[in-house]
Design an enzyme around this catalytic site. Structure first.
Site, PDB file in Angstrom:
ATOM      1  N   SER A   1      -2.457   5.880   4.596  1.00  0.00           N
ATOM      2  CA  SER A   1      -1.481   5.556   3.545  1.00  0.00           C
ATOM      3  C   SER A   1      -2.201   5.096   2.288  1.00  0.00           C
ATOM      4  CB  SER A   1      -0.542   4.438   4.019  1.00  0.00           C
ATOM      5  OG  SER A   1       0.187   4.847   5.145  1.00  0.00           O
TER       6      SER A   1
ATOM      7  N   GLU B   1      21.447   2.575 -30.559  1.00  0.00           N
ATOM      8  CA  GLU B   1      21.479   1.337 -29.775  1.00  0.00           C
ATOM      9  C   GLU B   1      21.114   1.599 -28.310  1.00  0.00           C
ATOM     10  OE1 GLU B   1      25.329  -0.228 -30.613  1.00  0.00           O
ATOM     11  OE2 GLU B   1      24.733  -0.981 -32.591  1.00  0.00           O
TER      12      GLU B   1
ATOM     13  N   SER C   1       0.821  -1.217   0.000  1.00  0.00           N
ATOM     14  CA  SER C   1       0.000   0.000   0.000  1.00  0.00           C
ATOM     15  C   SER C   1       0.848   1.257   0.000  1.00  0.00           C
ATOM     16  CB  SER C   1      -0.893   0.012   1.244  1.00  0.00           C
ATOM     17  OG  SER C   1      -0.074   0.018   2.418  1.00  0.00           O
TER      18      SER C   1
ATOM     19  N   LYS D   1      36.503   3.038 -36.348  1.00  0.00           N
ATOM     20  CA  LYS D   1      35.167   2.450 -36.491  1.00  0.00           C
ATOM     21  C   LYS D   1      34.125   3.347 -35.826  1.00  0.00           C
ATOM     22  CE  LYS D   1      32.956  -2.083 -36.314  1.00  0.00           C
ATOM     23  NZ  LYS D   1      31.633  -1.757 -35.773  1.00  0.00           N
ATOM     24  N   THR D   2      33.013   3.539 -36.513  1.00  0.00           N
ATOM     25  CA  THR D   2      31.898   4.335 -35.978  1.00  0.00           C
ATOM     26  C   THR D   2      30.665   3.452 -35.858  1.00  0.00           C
ATOM     27  OG1 THR D   2      32.747   6.333 -37.038  1.00  0.00           O
ATOM     28  CG2 THR D   2      30.446   6.350 -36.346  1.00  0.00           C
ATOM     29  N   ASN D   3      30.063   3.475 -34.709  1.00  0.00           N
ATOM     30  CA  ASN D   3      28.859   2.673 -34.465  1.00  0.00           C
ATOM     31  C   ASN D   3      27.660   3.576 -34.158  1.00  0.00           C
ATOM     32  OD1 ASN D   3      30.305   0.311 -34.772  1.00  0.00           O
ATOM     33  ND2 ASN D   3      30.712   0.082 -32.584  1.00  0.00           N
TER      34      ASN D   3
ATOM     35  N   SER E   1      34.972   1.245 -31.406  1.00  0.00           N
ATOM     36  CA  SER E   1      35.593  -0.020 -31.022  1.00  0.00           C
ATOM     37  C   SER E   1      36.870   0.255 -30.233  1.00  0.00           C
ATOM     38  CB  SER E   1      35.927  -0.847 -32.271  1.00  0.00           C
ATOM     39  OG  SER E   1      36.720  -1.973 -31.937  1.00  0.00           O
TER      40      SER E   1
ATOM     41  N   THR F   1      10.441  -4.330 -48.264  1.00  0.00           N
ATOM     42  CA  THR F   1       9.444  -5.066 -47.493  1.00  0.00           C
ATOM     43  C   THR F   1       9.987  -6.467 -47.259  1.00  0.00           C
ATOM     44  OG1 THR F   1       8.290  -5.746 -49.513  1.00  0.00           O
ATOM     45  CG2 THR F   1       7.495  -3.745 -48.441  1.00  0.00           C
ATOM     46  N   HIS F   2       9.816  -6.971 -46.054  1.00  0.00           N
ATOM     47  CA  HIS F   2      10.383  -8.269 -45.677  1.00  0.00           C
ATOM     48  C   HIS F   2      11.905  -8.283 -45.852  1.00  0.00           C
ATOM     49  CE1 HIS F   2       6.259  -9.871 -45.643  1.00  0.00           C
ATOM     50  NE2 HIS F   2       6.095  -9.221 -46.776  1.00  0.00           N
TER      51      HIS F   2
ATOM     52  N   HIS G   1       3.126  15.762  15.778  1.00  0.00           N
ATOM     53  CA  HIS G   1       3.048  14.298  15.725  1.00  0.00           C
ATOM     54  C   HIS G   1       2.862  13.840  14.271  1.00  0.00           C
ATOM     55  CE1 HIS G   1       1.738  10.167  16.508  1.00  0.00           C
ATOM     56  NE2 HIS G   1       2.279  10.313  17.730  1.00  0.00           N
TER      57      HIS G   1
END
Length: 437
Positions: free
Chosen positions: A112, A304, A76, A297-299, A291, A159-160, A101
């Site tokens: 609560s 990602e 709760s 190298k370029t990622n 890397s 496509t596919h 209090h």
């Protein structure tokens, strides 16, 4: 701080603390309840003012380090409520010089069960309005700008994962913009449901031990503090069901799935540069090494990272589905978990969408020449030009394409001159409705 000191022995100690928006929302509730109880003559004015001041400090984040109880606690959210009550009571006692209090004063007219289930909805609305909708608006605008800028750039449709008839790069970008624009509509629609708050329902929804006018007055003050248009929920529903928040989580899952899909498309277009598709360049991704062993190298790191965010949001939605099932009769038992998850989902998506818009979408540079070469090399064009060159010649072209020739080269081989080929291969016509003649 007796409750807060003892509770960790029984709750989990995973280090998962409550999201800032939830602590803010609890401060809003305690402030609003104190002001209401003073106005109704139920709370001493000096104590009430001290609680208000301590609650403002909580809203502002000055006591976040004292909200220590784990998210994985009683279902709760009693642990969160009592932690907040004790922190505010201690600070209000210092401010007023009077003993305040945590239950008799800070928690007056509340349970609560109604306060935490109200707080998770206030936090959700705040997160969606302040972070998620602006991030979605940013990515929609980015896609629209790029779509309009490159609406003339012809590329191969796929496509596919196989060659299809041409589209424009702009058409693809505008498709993404349209999807995220619909998500803004979905979020605004579900927010009207999430804005219904069960505050004043106390233990089981009846409002026992609270003033008959307590609920209406608290909502009014909450709206003054937040500037939002919260309304009263039917407390028996909002305390036993969390399906409004589950619906919101479901919309965020949809956004995550779309972000994942868009990120994947950009990764594929960026693949290469020489051994794969290589249709776009992303100069922003060159700022860090791709890397640790392959120099230069370029990622597509931003894309990602967005995909990882998408996976996490989908996973949290699955947890929310489970949490929404917890509970029996008058009360839900997944309140702290789903409340925290929704806030985190908003954070994750907002970051992912915003970074993707700025670093990937706005930074994209299409390789127009390669896109056109691919478009003109697609065997799917044979179907489109068949009515123009005739079936027999179209069949010959198909055989030539199978040997690696482009359609332009094949047409030249069959005796067509450059002017005729340009007319036949007017790919712009193929990206619009119409019958080829």
């Amino acid at each position: 701080m007796k409750y807060t000191e003892t509770a960790p022995k029984l709750f989990m100690n995973t280090g998962t603390k409550f999201h800032r928006s939830l602590i803010f929302a609890m401060g809003v509730i305690k402030y609003s309840c104190a002001r209401t109880n003073v106005s109704l003559g139920l709370l001493d004015q000096k104590i009430g003012k001290a609680i208000e001041e301590a609650s403002v400090e909580l809203m502002e984040g000055r006591n976040d380090d004292k909200i220590i109880l784990d998210v994985f606690q009683t279902g709760s959210g009693t642990g969160l409520n009592m932690n907040v009550n004790e922190v505010i009571a201690e600070r209000a006692s210092q401010i007023s010089g009077v003993k305040v209090h945590p239950n008799d004063h800070v928690n007056l007219g509340q349970s609560s069960n109604d306060t935490v289930s109200t707080a998770i909805r206030i936090a959700a609305v705040k997160q969606v309005k302040d972070r998620l909708i602006p991030a979605l608006t940013e990515i929609v605008q980015a896609f629209r700008e790029i779509g309009e800028k490159y609406n003339h750039v012809i590329k191969a449709g796929r496509t596919h994962l196989r060659d299809a008839t041409p589209v424009t790069f702009g058409q693809e970008m505008l498709a993404y913009a349209d999807a995220f624009e619909h998500d803004i509509y979905l979020l605004n629609s579900v927010l009207s449901y999430v804005r219904e708050l069960p505050i004043g329902g106390t233990a089981v929804g009846t409002g026992m031990n609270s003033h008959p006018m307590f609920r209406e007055n608290v909502i009014r003050v909450i709206n003054e503090v937040t500037g939002d248009n919260f309304t009263l929920a039917y407390p028996f529903r909002a305390m036993r069901f969390l399906t409004d928040l589950l619906t919101l989580s479901g919309v965020m899952r949809t956004i995550a799935v779309e972000l994942y899909r868009v990120s994947q498309d950009f990764r594929l277009m960026f693949s290469g540069p020489f051994t794969a598709i290589g249709e776009i360049d992303l100069p922003t991704q060159e700022e860090i090494a791709g890397s640790s062993i392959m120099p230069g190298k370029t990622n597509p790191v931003s894309a990602e990272a967005s995909m990882l965010i998408s996976a996490q949001v989908v996973g949290l939605d699955q947890a929310n589905q489970f949490a929404s099932n917890l509970g029996e009769f008058e009360l839900a038992m997944g309140v702290p978990l789903i409340g925290n998850n929704v806030a985190v989902q908003c954070d994750l998506l907002s970051e992912g969408l915003s970074k993707f818009a700025r670093l990937v979408v706005k930074g994209v540079v299409p390789n127009e020449e390669r896109m056109r070469i691919y478009a003109e090399s697609s065997p799917a064009l044979i179907t489109a030009i068949s009515p123009i060159v005739g079936y027999d010649k179209a069949s010959k072209i198909g055989k030539m394409l199978a040997k690696g020739m482009s359609i332009r080269e094949a047409l030249k081989e069959l005796g067509f001159n450059d002017s005729s080929i340009d007319q036949i291969l007017d790919l712009n016509k193929l990206t619009k409705p119409g019958i080829q003649k």
